[in-house]
Design an enzyme around this catalytic site. Structure first.
Site, PDB file in Angstrom:
ATOM      1  CD  GLU A 123     -18.894 -14.213   9.439  1.00 46.51           C
ATOM      2  OE1 GLU A 123     -17.716 -14.192   9.045  1.00 46.51           O
ATOM      3  OE2 GLU A 123     -19.091 -14.131  10.668  1.00 46.51           O
ATOM      4  CE  LYS A 125     -12.447 -16.634   1.803  1.00 46.35           C
ATOM      5  NZ  LYS A 125     -11.759 -15.671   0.658  1.00 46.35           N
ATOM      6  CG  ASP A 127     -10.812 -12.004  -3.305  1.00 42.37           C
ATOM      7  OD1 ASP A 127     -10.126 -11.801  -2.168  1.00 42.37           O
ATOM      8  OD2 ASP A 127     -10.378 -12.286  -4.408  1.00 42.37           O
ATOM      9  CE1 TYR A 235     -12.547 -11.410   8.796  1.00 44.42           C
ATOM     10  CE2 TYR A 235     -13.810 -10.214   7.176  1.00 44.42           C
ATOM     11  CZ  TYR A 235     -12.565 -10.876   7.499  1.00 44.42           C
ATOM     12  OH  TYR A 235     -11.465 -10.737   6.864  1.00 44.42           O
ATOM     13  CE  LYS A 323     -12.192 -19.177  -1.910  1.00 44.18           C
ATOM     14  NZ  LYS A 323     -10.890 -19.293  -2.988  1.00 44.18           N
ATOM     15  CB  CYS A 416       8.574  -6.643 -30.181  1.00 43.54           C
ATOM     16  SG  CYS A 416       7.962  -5.501 -29.207  1.00 43.54           S
ATOM     17  CB  CYS A 419       9.958  -1.476 -30.276  1.00 43.88           C
ATOM     18  SG  CYS A 419      10.946  -3.138 -29.914  1.00 43.88           S
ATOM     19  CB  CYS A 434      10.338  -7.356 -26.757  1.00 46.88           C
ATOM     20  SG  CYS A 434      11.328  -5.724 -27.530  1.00 46.88           S
ATOM     21  CB  CYS A 440      10.906  -1.971 -26.540  1.00 48.58           C
ATOM     22  SG  CYS A 440       9.105  -2.533 -26.497  1.00 48.58           S
TER      23      CYS A 440
HETATM   24  S1  IVH Z   1     -12.168 -15.155   8.974  1.00 55.05           S
HETATM   25  C1  IVH Z   1      -8.935 -17.251  11.177  1.00 55.05           C
HETATM   26  N1  IVH Z   1     -14.598 -14.222   7.635  1.00 55.05           N
HETATM   27  O1  IVH Z   1     -10.642 -14.672   3.478  1.00 55.05           O
HETATM   28  C2  IVH Z   1     -10.146 -16.612  10.082  1.00 55.05           C
HETATM   29  N2  IVH Z   1     -12.375 -14.171   6.699  1.00 55.05           N
HETATM   30  O2  IVH Z   1      -9.097 -16.828   2.946  1.00 55.05           O
HETATM   31  C3  IVH Z   1      -9.502 -15.618   9.628  1.00 55.05           C
HETATM   32  N3  IVH Z   1     -12.493 -13.123   4.381  1.00 55.05           N
HETATM   33  O3  IVH Z   1      -7.802 -13.366   5.054  1.00 55.05           O
HETATM   34  C4  IVH Z   1     -10.485 -15.006   8.434  1.00 55.05           C
HETATM   35  N4  IVH Z   1     -14.574 -12.541   4.466  1.00 55.05           N
HETATM   36  O4  IVH Z   1      -9.358 -11.755   4.035  1.00 55.05           O
HETATM   37  C5  IVH Z   1     -13.140 -14.454   7.596  1.00 55.05           C
HETATM   38  N5  IVH Z   1     -16.433 -13.469   6.638  1.00 55.05           N
HETATM   39  C6  IVH Z   1     -14.985 -13.692   6.990  1.00 55.05           C
HETATM   40  C7  IVH Z   1     -14.410 -13.412   5.672  1.00 55.05           C
HETATM   41  C8  IVH Z   1     -12.950 -13.517   5.495  1.00 55.05           C
HETATM   42  C9  IVH Z   1     -13.755 -12.662   3.637  1.00 55.05           C
HETATM   43  C10 IVH Z   1     -11.004 -13.196   3.811  1.00 55.05           C
HETATM   44  C11 IVH Z   1     -10.086 -12.790   4.745  1.00 55.05           C
HETATM   45  C12 IVH Z   1      -9.049 -13.666   5.089  1.00 55.05           C
HETATM   46  C13 IVH Z   1      -9.658 -14.664   3.883  1.00 55.05           C
HETATM   47  C14 IVH Z   1      -9.343 -16.118   4.207  1.00 55.05           C
END
Ligand code: IVH
Length: 688
Positions: A123, A125, A127, A235, A323, A416, A419, A434, A440
């Protein structure tokens, strides 16, 4: 200068560092979690917390009651009720390349004794921020942010406004009770539109889609949330009263059936060998997606295997976030601008020739601090490599040396820019600040908020929001202006949310504070490192405002050895003595201080020890070379015990303390019959 390594810190330094870190971390927590406007990158923030933890590990006795270690960054704060998750919400371990992903698979295989293919669901990811939705008998009953993983904030009312993304009722049969988890996020387009609207309304901009989404969800007024375009992909599952699927893919299918959006790019991979290709495919599609992704989450598909694998620490053994590498590009460094933060920290910001980095136009980058510019030898005009890592705030990686260089090494300002006060960098610290805190413009609002806070002037009816509004009206340039607010009582009464009664209550609360205890006054000034207990020490030591001011002014002209002595005598440490000297060394502060004092009656403090000390009220002269203390230290100690210290011996002198190689003063004492004591005798007299 770099920070003093933790291993080299003295106990005093450690104590001061822990106080500083507690304050700074709390400040950045507020910036991030309450204002959704971080001022530093995640990496810088983590470094602060790591340093704090390392110092605490070395000096366990110094751990503060308000230690950041005891607070989790995202822990719930004001405004929302807390909600406990029935099953904790965990995070994920990261992999950064194929090798680390392979290690993850190997670990899972070893744990299970598994030799067949391992099927995964991949899936993208996003943020954003994860939330936990509870459904009872198919009806949405409550929802919470992740918080510290165990308990989060109850944002049910706000989640109810996300009608398109969060089904109020699940379609079709569902367990009697189930927790459903997913990511709330904002698309790139919605984020840009929101920031444009913010800019048009002269409101602050959000640093990234994640902060914008968090800000939208954590509104105390759910009508505001309703105007923010928030999206959700579901998810994961928390607690469920009955099993709903045998595989994660099967679970995602049920989520879709119930009416949730599940990321359409999610894909079942029959074996782990398909992961690298999926990773590459997502990497290639990344820039073109309507939302930011920073990697791919791989979850072992078989839920029975997931259960066997369980968790280690805060992360599951059955899932990993692979990542993407940071996205990079090269561009020209057009300028270095110095921003002044609300705590007075000067932070350099790189102004770049705008460049596309992975689908986002980047025109600015953080430069962390002065040393980083020097270390990278960044010069205006250089061609540089910029990257967006996990943090959306871009960074400068390096200078491209085979391109023409900027002409001159960059000189960091010591004034600064906001100020004009001098900006100083205490020994051992990375940040230049500062010193003109009271006046300031960059720091005023923060200072005013501190000034009226509970343990300072404690003015009822003047909260953060009111200060901000009055400041925006131009009514509050500095703290002295607070005492002129009663003159605007009629105007205030007319304002939205006010009225005659509340305006007159405010006036009364302000007038009541025209008489103030010295220690509260000192604390209210918000001088760095002068918290409540140091303010109390200073008040007790100096007794009156006039005396404190005079002595501090004198301290600005003394050398650093004497400041050190001043620090040690007061029991406040040299770093704090430096801060005081810096504060009083800035004429703008002295002006603001006098303006303020003119409005007030500052009550004297009971002087410490003085009353019952054997030297109280005595006139003392030190002569000759002292062996166990410096002259200023001796003087300060004597004064703290109520003695008056003079330079020359006369009939009025009560005691002459005679050090080594004393000359004419010792003779004069003998002539006049004034009592003389040795240094050792003096120490005995004053108790060491
Ligand atoms: S599963 C136990 N699935 O990533 C597993 N997390 O680094 C719990 N996140 O806190 C998370 N996409 O905010 C899962 N497809 C995905 C995700 C996902 C984004 C985020 C989520 C989590 C963080 C962990």
């Amino acid at each position: 200068m770099t920070e003093i390594p933790v291993a080299d810190l003295t106990e005093d330094q450690a104590k001061a560092e822990l106080a500083r870190l507690a304050m700074e971390i709390a400040y950045h927590d507020r910036a991030y979690h309450q204002h959704d406007a971080p001022e530093i990158t995640d990496a810088e923030y983590d470094a602060l917390r790591r340093r704090n933890a390392a110092i605490e590990a070395r000096f366990p006795a110094l751990v503060r009651s308000d230690s950041p270690t005891n607070r989790v960054g995202g822990a719930p704060d004001t405004g929302f009720a807390k909600l406990r998750h029935r099953v904790p919400m965990l995070s994920l371990d990261n992999a950064f390349d194929a090798e680390e992903f392979a290690e993850f698979c190997a670990r899972a295989r070893r744990f299970l004794g598994w030799t067949e293919a391992l099927a995964f669901v991949a899936e993208p990811k996003i943020d954003g921020l994860s939330i936990n939705l509870t459904y009872e008998n198919g009806v949405f009953v409550r929802g919470a942010t992740r918080g510290d993983g165990t308990e989060g904030e109850d944002v049910t009312a706000n989640l109810r406004t996300m009608r398109d993304a969060i089904p109020q009722r699940l379609n079709g049969p569902a367990p009697a009770s189930i927790e459903i988890r997913g990511e709330v996020f904002m698309t790139k387009a919605d984020f840009l539109a929101l920031n444009e609207a913010q800019a048009a309304a002269e409101h602050k901009l959000f640093a990234n889609p994640r902060n914008a989404a968090a800000g939208g969800l954590r509104q105390l007024d759910s009508r505001v949330t309703a105007t923010r375009r928030l999206s959700l992909f579901a998810y994961a599952m928390g607690e469920s009263s009955e099993p709903v699927a045998e595989t994660h893919a099967g679970y995602l299918k049920r989520l879709r059936g119930w009416g949730f959006a599940v990321n359409p790019l999610s894909r079942r991979l029959k074996t782990e060998n398909e992961a690298a290709a999926f990773q590459a495919e997502m990497g290639a599609r990344r820039a073109g997606l309507p939302y930011d992704i920073d990697g791919v989450v791989y979850k072992i598909d078989d839920l029975a295997l997931q259960r066997r694998l369980g968790f280690v620490g805060r992360a599951p053994r059955w899932a990993i976030a692979w990542k993407f590498p940071a996205e990079q590009a090269t561009t020209v460094l057009n300028d270095i601008r110095i921003q002044v933060g609300r705590t007075g920290a000067l932070t350099p910001v790189a102004e770049l020739e705008p460049v596309n980095v992975g689908g986002v136009l980047v025109a600015r980058a953080t430069l962390h601090n002065e040393d980083e510019i020097a270390r990278k030898d960044l010069r205006i005009g250089d061609t540089v490599v910029v990257q967006r890592a996990g943090d959306v705030i871009p960074q400068i990686v390096s200078v491209v040396l085979d391109k023409p260089r900027g002409a001159e090494p960059y000189k960091y300002p010591d004034i600064c820019p906001a100020c004009g006060s001098h900006a100083v960098r205490p020994p051992g610290e990375a940040v230049r600040r500062c010193t003109g805190g009271l006046i300031c413009p960059a720091q005023r609002v923060e200072r005013l908020i501190h000034f009226v806070s509970r343990n300072a002037f404690d003015i009822d009816g003047l909260g953060e929001k009111t200060i901000q509004e009055f400041y925006a009206e131009g009514w509050l340039r500095g703290p002295a202006d607070l005492f002129h607010l009663p003159e605007r009582e009629a105007e205030i009464a007319e304002r939205e949310g006010w009225g005659k009664l509340s305006a007159s209550n405010l006036s009364r609360a302000i007038r009541a504070r025209r008489v103030i205890a010295l220690e509260r006054f000192i604390f209210a000034l918000g001088i760095r490192r002068i918290g409540e207990s140091n303010a109390k020490l200073l008040a007790r030591h100096y007794g009156s405002y006039a005396n404190w001011r005079a002595q501090m002014l004198a301290a600005t002209t003394i050398g650093s050895d004497e400041r050190l002595a001043l620090g040690s005598i007061l029991g406040i440490g040299p770093a704090i003595a430096e801060e005081l000297a810096d504060f009083f060394g800035e004429p703008r502060n002295r002006g603001a201080l006098d303006e303020l004092a003119a409005e007030l009656t500052i009550e004297d403090a009971a002087r410490a020890e003085a009353a019952d000390s054997p030297v109280a009220g005595k006139t003392v002269v030190f002569t000759g070379t002292l062996e166990t203390m410096t002259r200023p230290e001796a003087k300060a100690r004597a004064e703290s015990l109520g003695a008056k210290v003079t330079d020359s011996v006369s009939k009025k002198t009560d005691i002459v303390v005679v050090g080594a190689d004393a000359g004419s003063k010792a003779r004069k004492a003998a002539e006049l019959g004034v009592k003389t004591v040795t240094e050792a005798e003096w120490r005995e007299l004053v108790g060491g």
